[in-house]
Structures are given as structure tokens and as C-alpha cells.
Design a protein around this motif. Sequence first.
Motif, PDB file in Angstrom:
ATOM      1  N   VAL A   1      33.889  -1.700  21.933  1.00 22.55           N
ATOM      2  CA  VAL A   1      34.035  -2.438  23.185  1.00 22.55           C
ATOM      3  C   VAL A   1      35.185  -1.927  24.035  1.00 22.55           C
ATOM      4  O   VAL A   1      35.318  -2.315  25.198  1.00 22.55           O
ATOM      5  CB  VAL A   1      34.215  -3.946  22.920  1.00 22.55           C
ATOM      6  CG1 VAL A   1      32.947  -4.523  22.294  1.00 22.55           C
ATOM      7  CG2 VAL A   1      35.416  -4.211  22.032  1.00 22.55           C
TER       8      VAL A   1
ATOM      9  N   ARG B   1      30.177  -3.321  17.566  1.00 24.70           N
ATOM     10  CA  ARG B   1      30.042  -2.402  18.700  1.00 24.70           C
ATOM     11  C   ARG B   1      31.428  -1.978  19.173  1.00 24.70           C
ATOM     12  O   ARG B   1      32.400  -2.737  19.064  1.00 24.70           O
ATOM     13  CB  ARG B   1      29.309  -3.081  19.868  1.00 24.70           C
ATOM     14  CG  ARG B   1      27.800  -3.198  19.663  1.00 24.70           C
ATOM     15  CD  ARG B   1      27.156  -4.009  20.772  1.00 24.70           C
ATOM     16  NE  ARG B   1      27.289  -3.400  22.091  1.00 24.70           N
ATOM     17  CZ  ARG B   1      26.378  -2.591  22.638  1.00 24.70           C
ATOM     18  NH1 ARG B   1      25.279  -2.297  21.978  1.00 24.70           N
ATOM     19  NH2 ARG B   1      26.562  -2.093  23.839  1.00 24.70           N
TER      20      ARG B   1
ATOM     21  N   TYR C   1      26.454   4.619  23.945  1.00 28.82           N
ATOM     22  CA  TYR C   1      25.564   3.595  24.474  1.00 28.82           C
ATOM     23  C   TYR C   1      24.685   4.035  25.639  1.00 28.82           C
ATOM     24  O   TYR C   1      24.180   3.192  26.379  1.00 28.82           O
ATOM     25  CB  TYR C   1      26.392   2.354  24.850  1.00 28.82           C
ATOM     26  CG  TYR C   1      27.112   1.799  23.632  1.00 28.82           C
ATOM     27  CD1 TYR C   1      26.385   1.338  22.541  1.00 28.82           C
ATOM     28  CD2 TYR C   1      28.507   1.799  23.551  1.00 28.82           C
ATOM     29  CE1 TYR C   1      27.028   0.863  21.402  1.00 28.82           C
ATOM     30  CE2 TYR C   1      29.158   1.322  22.417  1.00 28.82           C
ATOM     31  CZ  TYR C   1      28.416   0.860  21.350  1.00 28.82           C
ATOM     32  OH  TYR C   1      29.044   0.405  20.218  1.00 28.82           O
TER      33      TYR C   1
ATOM     34  N   LYS D   1      31.954   4.554  25.864  1.00 27.95           N
ATOM     35  CA  LYS D   1      30.561   4.421  26.295  1.00 27.95           C
ATOM     36  C   LYS D   1      29.646   5.531  25.779  1.00 27.95           C
ATOM     37  O   LYS D   1      28.442   5.482  26.040  1.00 27.95           O
ATOM     38  CB  LYS D   1      30.508   4.380  27.832  1.00 27.95           C
ATOM     39  CG  LYS D   1      31.264   3.173  28.411  1.00 27.95           C
ATOM     40  CD  LYS D   1      30.995   2.989  29.897  1.00 27.95           C
ATOM     41  CE  LYS D   1      31.675   1.716  30.404  1.00 27.95           C
ATOM     42  NZ  LYS D   1      31.409   1.487  31.841  1.00 27.95           N
TER      43      LYS D   1
ATOM     44  N   PHE E   1      26.642  -0.097  27.249  1.00 26.03           N
ATOM     45  CA  PHE E   1      27.971  -0.543  26.800  1.00 26.03           C
ATOM     46  C   PHE E   1      28.268  -1.950  27.307  1.00 26.03           C
ATOM     47  O   PHE E   1      27.960  -2.289  28.451  1.00 26.03           O
ATOM     48  CB  PHE E   1      29.031   0.430  27.316  1.00 26.03           C
ATOM     49  CG  PHE E   1      30.442  -0.033  27.110  1.00 26.03           C
ATOM     50  CD1 PHE E   1      31.099   0.201  25.916  1.00 26.03           C
ATOM     51  CD2 PHE E   1      31.128  -0.695  28.124  1.00 26.03           C
ATOM     52  CE1 PHE E   1      32.413  -0.216  25.727  1.00 26.03           C
ATOM     53  CE2 PHE E   1      32.442  -1.115  27.943  1.00 26.03           C
ATOM     54  CZ  PHE E   1      33.076  -0.872  26.741  1.00 26.03           C
ATOM     55  N   LEU E   2      28.866  -2.747  26.473  1.00 25.82           N
ATOM     56  CA  LEU E   2      29.324  -4.074  26.874  1.00 25.82           C
ATOM     57  C   LEU E   2      30.803  -4.182  26.532  1.00 25.82           C
ATOM     58  O   LEU E   2      31.190  -3.948  25.391  1.00 25.82           O
ATOM     59  CB  LEU E   2      28.548  -5.163  26.122  1.00 25.82           C
ATOM     60  CG  LEU E   2      27.056  -5.246  26.425  1.00 25.82           C
ATOM     61  CD1 LEU E   2      26.379  -6.191  25.447  1.00 25.82           C
ATOM     62  CD2 LEU E   2      26.838  -5.699  27.855  1.00 25.82           C
ATOM     63  N   PRO E   3      31.633  -4.500  27.510  1.00 29.25           N
ATOM     64  CA  PRO E   3      33.064  -4.602  27.206  1.00 29.25           C
ATOM     65  C   PRO E   3      33.370  -5.843  26.360  1.00 29.25           C
ATOM     66  O   PRO E   3      32.566  -6.759  26.302  1.00 29.25           O
ATOM     67  CB  PRO E   3      33.709  -4.691  28.576  1.00 29.25           C
ATOM     68  CG  PRO E   3      32.646  -5.217  29.469  1.00 29.25           C
ATOM     69  CD  PRO E   3      31.330  -4.738  28.908  1.00 29.25           C
TER      70      PRO E   3
ATOM     71  N   ALA F   1      36.312   0.101  33.489  1.00 28.35           N
ATOM     72  CA  ALA F   1      35.133   0.154  32.626  1.00 28.35           C
ATOM     73  C   ALA F   1      35.187  -0.945  31.570  1.00 28.35           C
ATOM     74  O   ALA F   1      34.153  -1.427  31.114  1.00 28.35           O
ATOM     75  CB  ALA F   1      35.032   1.521  31.961  1.00 28.35           C
ATOM     76  N   PHE F   2      36.388  -1.301  31.188  1.00 30.03           N
ATOM     77  CA  PHE F   2      36.604  -2.377  30.222  1.00 30.03           C
ATOM     78  C   PHE F   2      38.077  -2.721  30.338  1.00 30.03           C
ATOM     79  O   PHE F   2      38.871  -1.928  30.874  1.00 30.03           O
ATOM     80  CB  PHE F   2      36.235  -1.944  28.791  1.00 30.03           C
ATOM     81  CG  PHE F   2      36.788  -0.610  28.394  1.00 30.03           C
ATOM     82  CD1 PHE F   2      38.080  -0.475  27.896  1.00 30.03           C
ATOM     83  CD2 PHE F   2      36.016   0.550  28.540  1.00 30.03           C
ATOM     84  CE1 PHE F   2      38.586   0.756  27.551  1.00 30.03           C
ATOM     85  CE2 PHE F   2      36.527   1.791  28.192  1.00 30.03           C
ATOM     86  CZ  PHE F   2      37.815   1.898  27.690  1.00 30.03           C
ATOM     87  N   PRO F   3      38.457  -3.900  29.882  1.00 32.05           N
ATOM     88  CA  PRO F   3      39.877  -4.241  29.990  1.00 32.05           C
ATOM     89  C   PRO F   3      40.735  -3.186  29.318  1.00 32.05           C
ATOM     90  O   PRO F   3      40.488  -2.807  28.170  1.00 32.05           O
ATOM     91  CB  PRO F   3      39.959  -5.584  29.248  1.00 32.05           C
ATOM     92  CG  PRO F   3      38.589  -6.162  29.359  1.00 32.05           C
ATOM     93  CD  PRO F   3      37.655  -4.984  29.308  1.00 32.05           C
TER      94      PRO F   3
ATOM     95  N   GLU G   1      31.241   5.961  34.843  1.00 30.09           N
ATOM     96  CA  GLU G   1      32.424   6.324  35.642  1.00 30.09           C
ATOM     97  C   GLU G   1      32.551   7.842  35.768  1.00 30.09           C
ATOM     98  O   GLU G   1      32.957   8.355  36.808  1.00 30.09           O
ATOM     99  CB  GLU G   1      33.697   5.755  34.995  1.00 30.09           C
ATOM    100  CG  GLU G   1      33.813   4.240  35.071  1.00 30.09           C
ATOM    101  CD  GLU G   1      32.910   3.523  34.073  1.00 30.09           C
ATOM    102  OE1 GLU G   1      32.422   4.172  33.113  1.00 30.09           O
ATOM    103  OE2 GLU G   1      32.667   2.314  34.252  1.00 30.09           O
TER     104      GLU G   1
END
Lengths: 239, 764
Positions: free
Chosen positions: B66, B64, B93, B90, A237-239, A178-180, B672
Motif C-alpha cells: 500500500v 497488499r 498492480y 504500484k 493499486f489501492l493506497p 500516489a499514496f500517503p 504517475e
Amino acid sequence: MRNGLILNSLLFCPALLLLATGACRPVTGEADAGSMADAAHVHDGSVPADAGTHLDAGHHADASHPFDAAMSHDAGTLEDAGTQRDAGLPVDSGAAVDSGTAVDAGGTADSGITADSGVSVDSGFTADSGTTADAGFTVDAGSAVDAAVAVDSGATPDAGVTAVDAGWTDVDAGPRRAFPGAPPTMPHLPYGCEMNCAMCHAASYPGIPPVPHPERLMCRQCHVPQYQVALRVQNTFLP
Amino acid sequence: MALTRRDVIRNGLVVVGGTAAAPLFRGTLQDGAARAAGVTTWHKAPCRFCGTGCGVEVGVRDSRVVAVRGDEQSPVNEGLLCAKGFGLAKILYGADRLVRPRIRNSAGQLVDATWDEALGLIASKWTALVAEHGRDSVAMFGSGQWTIPEGYAALKFMKGGIRTNNLEVNARFCMASAVVGYLTTYGIDEPSGCYDDLDLADDFFLWGSNMAEMHPMLFNRILRRRQADAGVRVHNLTTFGHMTNQGADETLVFKPHSDLYLANAMAHVLVNEGLVDTAFIGNHAVFMRNISGTDTAIDLAAYTAFLDAYRPGDVATAVGISAADITRMARLYGDPARKTVSLWTMGMNQHTRGVWINNLVHNLHLLTGKVARPGNGPLSLTGQPSACGTCREVGTFTHRLPSDRVVANAAHRAAVESVWGVPAGTIPSPAESPLTDAMAMFEKLANGSIKSVWINTTNPFQSMPNLDAYLPRIRAADPFIVVSDIYPSRTVDEADVILPSACWVEKEGLFGNTERRTQHFAKLVPAAGDARPDVWQFVEVARRMGFGHLFPAAWDGQLERSLFDEYRQLTLGTHHDLATFDELVASRGLRWPVHDGVETKWRFNAAYDPAVAPGAPDGIEFYGRADKRAVVWARPYEAPPEIPDANYPFWLCTGRVLEHWHTGTMTRRVPELHRAVPEAVCYINDADAARLGVGGGDRITIRSRRGSVQMRAELPCRVSVPPGLVYVPFFDEDYLINKVVLGAVDPQSKQPDYKKCAVSIEKA
């Protein structure tokens, strides 16, 4: 005998039956999916270990060899990869087979393309492929491919697979983290009901990536499967 | 030694987690986080989901969130997180965040409004209702997701401003029975021990708790303990199989509601096989039984006679576990060489005799002296991030006030009024303003006696039982419904005013977890759109209603601190003493009671708890009760109010899954997690399914005397139910299983039983 050892280990496992019938199949992912394909090569012993190679499941599979039969489905998955699922529309399964393109499994995830990753071999749903499953989930075209593979490999489609297997299809939904730093999602659906990932993902099974922390039994507390369903709500969401 | 240890801690040596074992989940995940390009700052926060209180680090860039990673400095989870924990990144968002107030106009349409319009409307409506219909015509329903300042502001607004006891929380649905269990046994709420017990025990008994899914990081802590010591055993006592089976050494499936038999039968073994710690009982316990409505002291002989009805051989059939297994487990409780922890969640609490089964499990620890000592104790697991910190400790249940005070006690009311600086008699007694538990509140909304409710941080029109008996009548009564939330929900659907709330690290707050740990988090990012913190909403409406004097602190970022500081005064000297705000800002949380900055791991134990009187026998003192003794309760079996019959032959049990949290409002917006479990299904046993002609994936109708739901059947897989029982998770708003669920409540805790009712199953 390596295969004998594997079989002896796996025969205790209810998931084996589902493996044998391809009720759940691995999906292409990033490196892991490639490794799964590698595993098929290693087991077959006759195919070069190249994750990007199109595998002919019919040639590869040994009908008397459940583990290989399962692996043949990995090949089918690769074959399907790259087909964009069109949620909500009836799918012409024949066309989907034609459109199947061998792709580089490692590249699929990076590209973020939603792969058509196949569906379980529930014979009812296979016959039904091209219709919309209840609850609004579409059975994707991969089911027809699955059926062909299953027949070719001599495995008997299992009519007793579960609702999850039948109606929700696994997905390569793009990057698996989903993100690092987030745990990767599972690159394939759980095999049947199996909760013990280390049963297959053990160091003793060549080509199958072993779980990095075998001391942690509950892999699925962090690593979740991904079914091919539409999001209810988009997430910004933005990683 | 204990003093030395406290001194060591006080002198600043950081002791993390109490074990030398390597933290879990370092390595790849953390390395990956470190590679995150552009992440500029990381900040600690407790997780927003369950009551475990895992520590996370929140990665913030460009205002934000992240990324999220496990906080290696958190003694709770030591860097580990579950799938939901990673999903935190998340939850802010979802594309349909509520970002501006909305008001339903005369045509029934929701239209955008300014905050001033919305808050002004609420204040004027409530002022008019109170003037016309009295103070009990308005109500607030909150949750265990309220931060401590939010709960405290709500309490002060409702009981000190409007002067009504119509303040209630969804924690009534999840752990009210555990509260009354602790209070009736020890005279003081919350566990004696803490998570350190999970690193020390030899036997873990899970009583109706799918811990692997509901409290994943704590279950991992148990598994780590087991791997470190081959003698450790995990005993999974449950009414159906689930993910916890995989980690347990044994899973024993008992029949629904027969835990009352089971626990008494284990006590029978302890008493009749000489496994009771007689010195401990003699020094620290009394035996009691409720006789003809009166709690009455009895002696050991009378207790032993009571247990005669629970010989393992006599109840084994009713329980579904063999007498040999019952006896074997009891002997483990009774083995002085083994340390024992009991854990439970909704299986025991959502029970029409939830308080009794809580008492009965406490009995096993009291009889064997295995409580308030490291590695020993009963530990109730909570399901919301501040169910303990806010609902229980601040006291946002209808009958409660801070630090185990109750509105029924005049001295307690006076103590709170003194700190609030309001005239004596401000806080209403139950005679002046009736106590209104959750189900009573919804009944009053349905019958029109409550004419407005402000629902905040919870989704009762999905989560309350027996929905169809209430919601249609509530709609007909048409109360003025205000809902503060972050996303649309079944409850937001019913709102006349929608207030968009800030979520988690969009605001500052404090949560209190299962093990008495209070944790602070800072505001890290701006709230979505024009969303505002709930505490600001409460204070602004209170101010508009003329109660501004209750909230003197300016809204300048100091409101949360000033509310906490004031609340903390009400904890000091009550055995609930909280750390200072600054201590909590600086730490990964501290477990109360906190004295001189030092937390307490084991209450009632002089080696750890300075409140124990010098000279207490073996250093143990149950100071929660006037006689300094805990109570071994004789609690009989009592049949459940509804059992399967010819027309409704199945037990229905409802619950949760790992990937979704409660009604799914947040987790179903995390891609997810949604893709992992896209919809709820009904798990049914193979044999039952075959008999009914139902295959996996078939649509079935689940019907009770109250309502029906159609959904898909799932054969035993991840969940494996025994014949005669079906299991349905309640997270999915498309399948409102709570229409089917019985609303019967425990008469003491008023907590509904969501785990047992009778249903029929047919192919749809």
C-alpha cells in the motif's frame, strides 16, 4: 521594486519567454494551485487573494509585464478546471469555453476529478484545436481558451514550443500523491525547459510556494509533471 | 585505526552511511507516510529498479503493498527515493498482470494452462530437443533482475544439469565492458571502493553518465557532498546535454567515441607534466600493450612514447574540448591534494571499444595513485538491481561461474562441481559447449542452431540492437520460446509458453548492487493470481527433466536460503566472500568481501581489507593478479564501425529517462510515471531541425541502414543535443528505436554499442 527584482531574476531564464507566451501553464491542483493563483493576485495588487475567485485574465494581465502575463494563464487554468477531458473525441473549443466554471482549486484535487487543464499556446495547435493530435493525444479545449488569453494579454504565441508542450497537456489527475507519503506530482507543467524549480519557487517570490528543501537541486528526481494522457493500462493499486 | 573501526562495527555499533550529514527527504514525506491510515507493517527491501540498491520500506496491509518510503536505515540512500522508487508501490498492480500459464496451441492461439501442463511441456520439449539435437539446442536468457538464488539455480540447471554453456543475460547489453575492464586492469571484477567515496571526494568526473536521471540518489549524494564543501567540483563529460548538467559545475561535450582520445590526452598531461605518483606506479602497477594480438609488458618509456599521439593540442579538435580544458582536468586528476572519483555508465560500456575506454579511465587513477583509497577510485554504475550480485558474482554470463571463475578454466569447473556434488567433467568446457554471448545467442536462434530459448525477467525483443536483423529470422526459424514475465511485452508476444512470475516482494530474494552490497528481501505479499517465483519455475522444470538431485531442498520457503548457502560456499576464500544469509536478513546489506560479519569498503587497502598481505608497500596490494599489480594499459584510438556520412548524417544515441526503467514494462503501468513521460521522442538540435523544416512535435523518420522508426521530434529542452546528434530513449515499445541501432559489439566484452550509429532524419 518587487516585480523589478523578479523580472531581473527571471530574465536570465529561457523559461521566461515561455512564461510570457503562456507556452506552458500551471494547472489547478490542491493547495499549490491555489497558491499560484494567489501569486497572481499579489502581483496584480488589485485583486483580492482568493484562490477560488474567477479571474478575468484580460483585465488582470499587463501586456508589458511578462510575469503577470504568465500569471494570467493561471487564471485561465482555473477557469477551465472542472471540464472533463474526453480523450479521443474532437472537442468543440467554443463549448469548452462556455462550460468553463470557476471552481475551488483546493477542492478540485480532492474530488479526484480530471480537470481540463489547458494546453500550451502553440499557435499551430491552437488553430487546430478540436482535432486529434498525432500519437493519439487529444488537444483539449483549453487550447482555445489559452489562445484567447494570450491575445488578450498581448503576449505573442510562440510557434516554437516543443512537442511536449504541443501534444501533451497538463492534467490535474486527482490526488497529487500516489499514496500517503509519496511525493506530490508537480501541480503544473515545467515552464519550458526549466529544470531549476527554485528559480520561481523561492522564498523571495510572495505567493509562490517555495521548495521545502532548497538545498536539493534536483526536484524532478522525485516530483514529476503530469500530462493529460490516457493510461496504457489501468492500475489496481489501492493506497 | 582500521582494525579499531572494524572492531567497532563488529561490536555492534551501527555506523550508517559514513557521514554526519542529515538524511535527505525526511520531514514531509515521512510524516505523510506516518499518517497513512491502516498501514500495519513496514518491511525493508532493496528497490527493484536500478543498480544503486536504494533501501525502501514497504508498507503492507491486507496482503497488499500500500505504500513505499525511503529506508532511513539504508546506508545507500538514507531515506531518499526517486520517482521510480516511489513507483515501486504500484508495479505489482497493473491490470494486465500475467496471472496464469498460457500455451500456444496448434492453431497458434494462446490458451490457459495449468502449471503442470506448462512445466511438463517445457520439460518434455527440452528433453526431446537435447536427445535429438544435443544439449546446445536449448538456451536460457536471463537478466540482472534475477535474484541471487534465481541466477544460481539457472546456472546449476543449465551448466550442471543440461550441461550447456547456453546461459546468458541481458547484462551483456549494459555492463559487460565494465566487467572486462576491471578484470583486465585489476584481475578481479567490481570496484575497489564504494559509495562512501561519494561523501569524500573533491572531484567527480562523470564519463558518459547521466547520473541525475539514471542513478538519482547517488547524484544527490554527490550534490550533498558539494554543498558541504565549496571546493568540490562535478565535471560532466558527455556527448550531449541532459539533466545532470543542472547539478554539474561544468559540462564538457565531447564528440561521440572521442573519449578514447580524451582519456589518453589526459594521461599524456599526467605523464609529461610530472603528475604521476611514481612510487605508487613503481610498487603497484605494470604497463601493458596488446601487440599483434598478444598482451605484452612495456615500460614507462614505451607508454610515454605511445601517448605522444595524444597531445591535448593534437586531439582537441577531434574531441571537441579545448586543449586547455583537457589539460586542466588532467591536472585535477594529478593534484595529490584532491581526491578523485570517476563514474560511468552506458556511455563507456556501450562502446565498440568499451573495455579500452574502461582501461583508460582506470589508468588515470593508477597513474595518480587515486584508487583503493577513501575518496578515490573509479566506480562503474550498474543499471539493474542485481547485475553485480547475480550476473557478475554468481556468474550467469555464458563464460562465467561463481566468484570470477570461468568455464574455460578446468580448476574452476572442478571447484564448482565439487560443491555441486556432481561428477568431474559435468560442467562443459568451451570446447564441449561453445560460449554464446547475447548477440551470438540471438544469431543462433535466427539460424536455427538453438531450437528453444527460455527468456526470463527481461525483454530482449525490445532491448536488443538491430532488431530487424534478428527477429524476422527468429520467427521464420520458429524456435520454441518460453517467456517468464509479469506483464505482456514485445518478448511475451513471441512466446509459445508464457509463465507468470512473482515480482519483487511477492517472493524472497537477494540482490547485489553497484558497491558490492548484498541485500536480502523477504516475501511480503502473495503473488498475483497463480504467478510463481522464477526460481521455483527453474527447479520444477529441472526436476521434470531428471535433475532433481541438483535441488535437494524442498519447496517450503527454504529453497532460496539453501541455494544461497550453497552458493556462498563458492565465494569463501576467493576474495568474494559473502555474508551469511542470516547476517543479510538482519542488516541493510553488507559489502563483500565479508569476514567475520564485517564488510569491506575499500578493497586492496590493508586498512580496510584483511586480504592484503602484511607488509604490502603503503598497505596497497592488487591481489587480483598473480603479480599483485594493476595494469596501466596502452589502448589506442580506434574509429567506430559506422560514422555519419552524406546519406546518414546524424549520430544516433539511445538511452533512458529518469521516469522509466529500461523497456518500461513496469514503469509504464505506474500512472504517475506514465503521465510524466507518456512516450519517447527524438531530441534534435534547433539548427538541424530548422534546416530540415522540422518543428517541435512534428513527426520525423529516423532511418539507418538497418531500419527506420517514425516518432515525434523534440527540440532541445530537458535534453539538449549538439548539432549532428539525435537522442532517443528506448523505453517505448511503440517506437522500437532498436530497429535502427547498430549491433556492433566490443570484441572483448561482446557488448553492443547503442550510443553511436549513423542515421538520417526527415520530416514524416
